[in-house]
Structures are given as C-alpha cells and as structure tokens.
Scaffold this active site. Structure first.
Site, PDB file in Angstrom:
ATOM      1  N   ALA A  69     -14.146  15.560  29.919  1.00 24.65           N
ATOM      2  CA  ALA A  69     -12.393  14.954  29.165  1.00 24.65           C
ATOM      3  C   ALA A  69     -12.928  14.348  29.940  1.00 24.65           C
ATOM      4  O   ALA A  69     -11.363  12.690  29.417  1.00 24.65           O
ATOM      5  CB  ALA A  69     -11.617  16.031  28.752  1.00 24.65           C
ATOM      6  N   ASN A 149      -0.082  19.851  28.015  1.00 22.41           N
ATOM      7  CA  ASN A 149      -0.983  21.346  29.311  1.00 22.41           C
ATOM      8  C   ASN A 149       0.136  21.888  30.089  1.00 22.41           C
ATOM      9  O   ASN A 149      -0.882  23.076  30.566  1.00 22.41           O
ATOM     10  CB  ASN A 149      -1.818  20.582  30.186  1.00 22.41           C
ATOM     11  CG  ASN A 149      -1.876  19.316  30.753  1.00 22.41           C
ATOM     12  OD1 ASN A 149      -1.171  18.793  30.003  1.00 22.41           O
ATOM     13  ND2 ASN A 149      -2.005  19.173  32.158  1.00 22.41           N
ATOM     14  N   SER A 196     -13.678  18.882  26.767  1.00 21.09           N
ATOM     15  CA  SER A 196     -13.657  19.817  27.072  1.00 21.09           C
ATOM     16  C   SER A 196     -14.256  21.121  27.639  1.00 21.09           C
ATOM     17  O   SER A 196     -13.296  21.634  27.031  1.00 21.09           O
ATOM     18  CB  SER A 196     -13.231  19.580  28.729  1.00 21.09           C
ATOM     19  OG  SER A 196     -13.187  18.581  29.777  1.00 21.09           O
ATOM     20  N   GLY A 197     -15.137  21.431  27.107  1.00 16.27           N
ATOM     21  CA  GLY A 197     -16.025  22.343  27.631  1.00 16.27           C
ATOM     22  C   GLY A 197     -15.180  24.164  27.558  1.00 16.27           C
ATOM     23  O   GLY A 197     -15.459  24.667  27.498  1.00 16.27           O
ATOM     24  N   HIS A 198     -14.696  23.606  28.665  1.00 16.26           N
ATOM     25  CA  HIS A 198     -14.888  24.931  29.967  1.00 16.26           C
ATOM     26  C   HIS A 198     -12.927  25.250  29.809  1.00 16.26           C
ATOM     27  O   HIS A 198     -13.147  26.163  29.897  1.00 16.26           O
ATOM     28  CB  HIS A 198     -14.990  24.000  31.251  1.00 16.26           C
ATOM     29  CG  HIS A 198     -13.997  23.514  31.337  1.00 16.26           C
ATOM     30  ND1 HIS A 198     -12.635  24.052  32.459  1.00 16.26           N
ATOM     31  CD2 HIS A 198     -13.720  22.600  31.467  1.00 16.26           C
ATOM     32  CE1 HIS A 198     -12.165  22.788  32.500  1.00 16.26           C
ATOM     33  NE2 HIS A 198     -12.412  21.668  32.791  1.00 16.26           N
ATOM     34  N   THR A 234     -30.376  10.417  32.300  1.00 20.40           N
ATOM     35  CA  THR A 234     -31.000  11.542  31.656  1.00 20.40           C
ATOM     36  C   THR A 234     -30.053  12.746  30.581  1.00 20.40           C
ATOM     37  O   THR A 234     -29.327  12.592  31.427  1.00 20.40           O
ATOM     38  CB  THR A 234     -31.845  12.085  32.329  1.00 20.40           C
ATOM     39  OG1 THR A 234     -32.531  11.036  33.320  1.00 20.40           O
ATOM     40  CG2 THR A 234     -32.594  13.067  31.501  1.00 20.40           C
ATOM     41  N   CYS A 320      -5.090  20.027  37.876  1.00 25.07           N
ATOM     42  CA  CYS A 320      -5.302  18.977  38.872  1.00 25.07           C
ATOM     43  C   CYS A 320      -3.626  18.062  39.021  1.00 25.07           C
ATOM     44  O   CYS A 320      -3.942  17.575  40.023  1.00 25.07           O
ATOM     45  CB  CYS A 320      -5.031  18.422  37.296  1.00 25.07           C
ATOM     46  SG  CYS A 320      -6.437  18.605  36.526  1.00 25.07           S
TER      47      CYS A 320
HETATM   48  N1  PMP Z   1      -6.259  16.058  29.476  1.00 17.86           N
HETATM   49  C1  PMP Z   1      -6.013  17.339  29.333  1.00 17.86           C
HETATM   50  C2  PMP Z   1      -4.821  17.671  28.569  1.00 17.86           C
HETATM   51  C3  PMP Z   1      -6.423  18.515  30.653  1.00 17.86           C
HETATM   52  O1  PMP Z   1      -5.495  19.529  29.815  1.00 17.86           O
HETATM   53  C4  PMP Z   1      -8.190  18.545  30.911  1.00 17.86           C
HETATM   54  C5  PMP Z   1      -8.177  19.649  32.122  1.00 17.86           C
HETATM   55  N2  PMP Z   1      -6.560  19.964  33.150  1.00 17.86           N
HETATM   56  C6  PMP Z   1      -8.164  17.032  31.207  1.00 17.86           C
HETATM   57  C7  PMP Z   1      -7.671  16.531  30.427  1.00 17.86           C
HETATM   58  C8  PMP Z   1      -9.235  16.794  31.905  1.00 17.86           C
HETATM   59  O2  PMP Z   1     -10.211  17.552  32.052  1.00 17.86           O
HETATM   60  P1  PMP Z   1     -11.567  18.293  32.689  1.00 17.86           P
HETATM   61  O3  PMP Z   1     -10.802  18.438  34.255  1.00 17.86           O
HETATM   62  O4  PMP Z   1     -12.323  18.673  32.027  1.00 17.86           O
HETATM   63  O5  PMP Z   1     -12.666  16.425  32.694  1.00 17.86           O
END
Ligand code: PMP
Length: 380
Positions: A69, A149, A196-198, A234, A320
């Site tokens: 993301a 988040n 974001s997949g994870h 790629t 983050c």
């Molecule tokens: N947007 C939100 C609301 C998120 O919680 C996060 C991940 N903490 C991100 C964007 C960014 O995702 P990524 O770290 O997987 O790039």
C-alpha cells in the site's frame, strides 16, 4: 505467544504460502516472454487478476499489482495530482491518514499544490459538513482511509462518494488497507484504492492499486510498460497469484470472522471496563479488529514491555510511527488528553480469540494492571 498486533501485520495463510512456493517452482518465467512458458505465465497472471476482480466484485476496474500500500498510495496520489494539475491545484486530506499518504501530501505541497485538512469529529470521523465547505472547482484530489489503523474508526466512504457527485473533477482515493476482510468492500464511486496483502494473511511485498480508469493517473514508475504502463518492472507472478489466493480467502471468511470478532470485541470491552483507571479509546462502532485503550499515567512503551514479558504482543500506536517521540496525531485529533495518548496501546486481532487465548489475555491483563495500578491517574 499471543499475537495481538495484527494491524501491523498478520501471519501468512498456509495456502497462500503454498501457492507462492508452487508458482516460484513451476512458473518462474517472465509473463512478458514470447515463448510458450512465458505465455503460460501470462495466462496465470490474467487468471490471478480475474480471480481478484471476481472476489471483489469489480467490473471494468483496472487491477494493478504493486509491492504494497505504501507504493500504491504514492502512485495513486502523485499520479492523480500530476494528471489533473491543469484542472486545479487543491488537494483535500485529513490528519488521520497513514504516513504513506501524509508524506506524499507534504511533498505535493512543496511542489506547489494547495493542501486542505478536513476537520475530525470527536468519534474520529471526517466532518462531512466541513468537507462540503472545502470543496470547490479548484479541488482535484481527495484522499481518505476507510478504516483507521490506530483506533479502528470507520469513515463514511459512501457519504463522501455522494457528496462528490457534485464534483466530478475530483479524484477520490481510498486507503483500504485496514478495511478489507473487516468491513464490507466498497469500490463503486472510488477512483483509486490501495491494499496490502500482509494485512490479511497474505505475504509482505504484495499489494494492489485498483483504478476505476487506468488513464486517471500519471505513471510515476516508468520502464518496460508492465501493468498497463502504470507500474513497470518484471512481474512478480508468484506474489500476484498468492495475493489472489489471500483475497479469495479473506473475502469468503469475511462475514463469519467479522461476527465472531464483533462478539469478542464486546466481551473484551466489558472486561476492560471493570478496571478502574483504564480507558477505551476506540469508538463503540469502530472496526472490531482494533481496540485502542489507555492506562493514563503509564507510558505505552512500558505497557508493551510488560505484556511482552508475558508473551502477549501488543503495540503502542502503529508500528510505522511508534519510534516517533511526538504525541500520536490520530488520538490528538480526536481530542484525547495527553496522558491518555501517552498511555495508549493498541490491541489488534486477526480472528476472535478462542477460550484459552481469552483466558490467557485476561490473566496477563490483570497481572499488568496490578503491576502499574499505583501509577494510574484519573483522567475523566
Ligand atoms: N495504510 C494503512 C492504513 C496502513 O495501516 C498501512 C500499514 N501500516 C499502510 C497504509 C502501508 O502499508 P505497507 O506498509 O504494507 O506498505
């Protein structure tokens, strides 16, 4: 170990991992190669994209595979601003957004775009009346996360889409990272959306940018023209196939999982309310997978360590930004007091805790509480 930091990342689903390994072993070819194996890889890529479109009920939208993301947000926001710069210069956002949005906003501002921040209500939602006053013919871009988040509050995306019908020039971007699999998926009326997949049992380094129209953004990543010319490089076929699997699973499980999470969230709230001096910050109607609470008088980091010592992983604010010494902006914007902000932790869930996990959590919570209770300050 009890892992309650699922808003930071989730455990990969076994089926997702298997498909990643299998495709790496048997389809390591480049989908852009002209030979038979390249064509087979191309077919698999198309199938992965089709599966995602079916799972998310997409129609004409363009599904672009990215690394996550952060990349999707950067591509969409800069791409939309550059594409529309001849029509206007104003961009609307809120201070609740993730750094992968806010930092792009800061940069766009430095490049000459005008930034407007929409007010936030006490329950952490975009103030729609204020939004209406900010909109005018110079606005080209509006960005808003679907689920926050840190607190889990859900933004009124459909109401924003309704308001924007009077402003067809505005590109509407939604950061849906914390929303997928947790709240009903919305795509209609949205110009671009990031995932974001994870965050939903996929793998790190997997993401999506869903575009209503592939020409709506200027491609900031240039090269060989892969992914509709929007994201050159790629193609990571194993990653993309595995992501399709993760999306399928998460969408199928959505209803059952969410109902269970909601019931568990209510039970947890009831339990936490029996502790004097502990406060629940997440609004009652927040997404059930995030529960933000405060122990005013005790630092969040101290609490995280106390839980961690007993093998329960919780988080301060968001992974983050947890290294920043400043007050958390999201809680601050919601008018939460300094003591509560400093003493806040986030519990985030992937699924409802089973009885054994719940008992463990309650016991550890009680131990931590007994350890810090003399330090708690009344914060009403
Ligand atoms: N947007 C939100 C609301 C998120 O919680 C996060 C991940 N903490 C991100 C964007 C960014 O995702 P990524 O770290 O997987 O790039």
């Amino acid at each position: 170990m009890l892992y309650l930091d699922n808003a930071a990342t989730t455990k990969p689903n076994a089926a997702v991992l298997t498909s990643f390994v299998k495709v790496n072993e048997s389809f390591y070819f480049n989908p852009n190669s002209p030979h038979d194996k390249g064509l087979e890889a191309q077919r698999l890529l198309t199938e992965a994209r089709t599966q995602i479109k079916q799972a998310l009920n997409l129609d004409e939208q363009c599904v672009v595979f990215t690394s996550g993301a952060t990349e999707s947000n950067n591509m969409a926001l800069k791409g939309a601003a550059y594409q529309k710069r001849s029509f206007g210069k104003t961009i609307i956002t809120s201070r609740l957004e993730h750094p992968s949005v806010l930092e792009v906003m800061r940069e766009l501002h430095e490049e000459g775009f005008h930034l407007k921040y929409v007010n936030i209500t006490a329950s952490g939602q975009i103030d729609l009346e204020h939004l209406k006053t900010l909109l005018n013919q110079d606005v080209i871009l509006l960005t808003c996360m679907h689920v926050n988040n840190i607190m889990g509050q859900i933004q009124p995306i459909k109401k924003i889409i309704d308001i924007l019908t009077d402003y067809p020039k505005v590109h509407f971007h939604v950061d849906a990272v914390q929303a997928i699999g947790k709240v009903p998926f919305i795509s209609e009326g949205i110009d671009s959306l990031s995932l974001s997949g994870h965050k939903f049992n996929g793998l790190k380094g997997q993401g999506l940018l869903i575009l209503n129209n592939e020409h709506s953004i200027y491609p900031i990543i240039q090269g060989g023209g892969q992914e509709f010319g929007i994201r050159s490089g790629t193609v990571n076929l194993p990653n993309n196939v595995a992501l399709a699997k993760a999306i399928n699973i998460t969408i199928k499980q959505h209803n059952d999982r969410y109902n269970e999470l909601r019931t568990m969230n209510s039970a947890l709230r009831q339990f936490i309310r029996t502790y004097n001096g502990v406060y629940i910050n997440s609004p009652e109607d927040a997404s059930a997978h995030i529960l933000n609470i405060s122990f005013p008088g005790v630092r969040g980091e101290v609490l995280v360590n106390a839980f961690s010592k007993q093998n329960v992983m919780v988080s301060t604010t968001s992974a983050c930004s947890s290294k920043h010494a400043t007050l958390n902006e999201v809680l601050y914007e919601m008018g939460i007091s300094k003591n509560r902000i400093l003493g806040s932790i986030r519990l985030s869930f992937d699924h409802a805790l089973n009885d054994v996990e719940m008992t463990k959590f309650k016991n550890v919570f009680d131990d931590v509480y007994q350890e810090v209770k003399e330090l708690l300050i009344n914060d009403l």
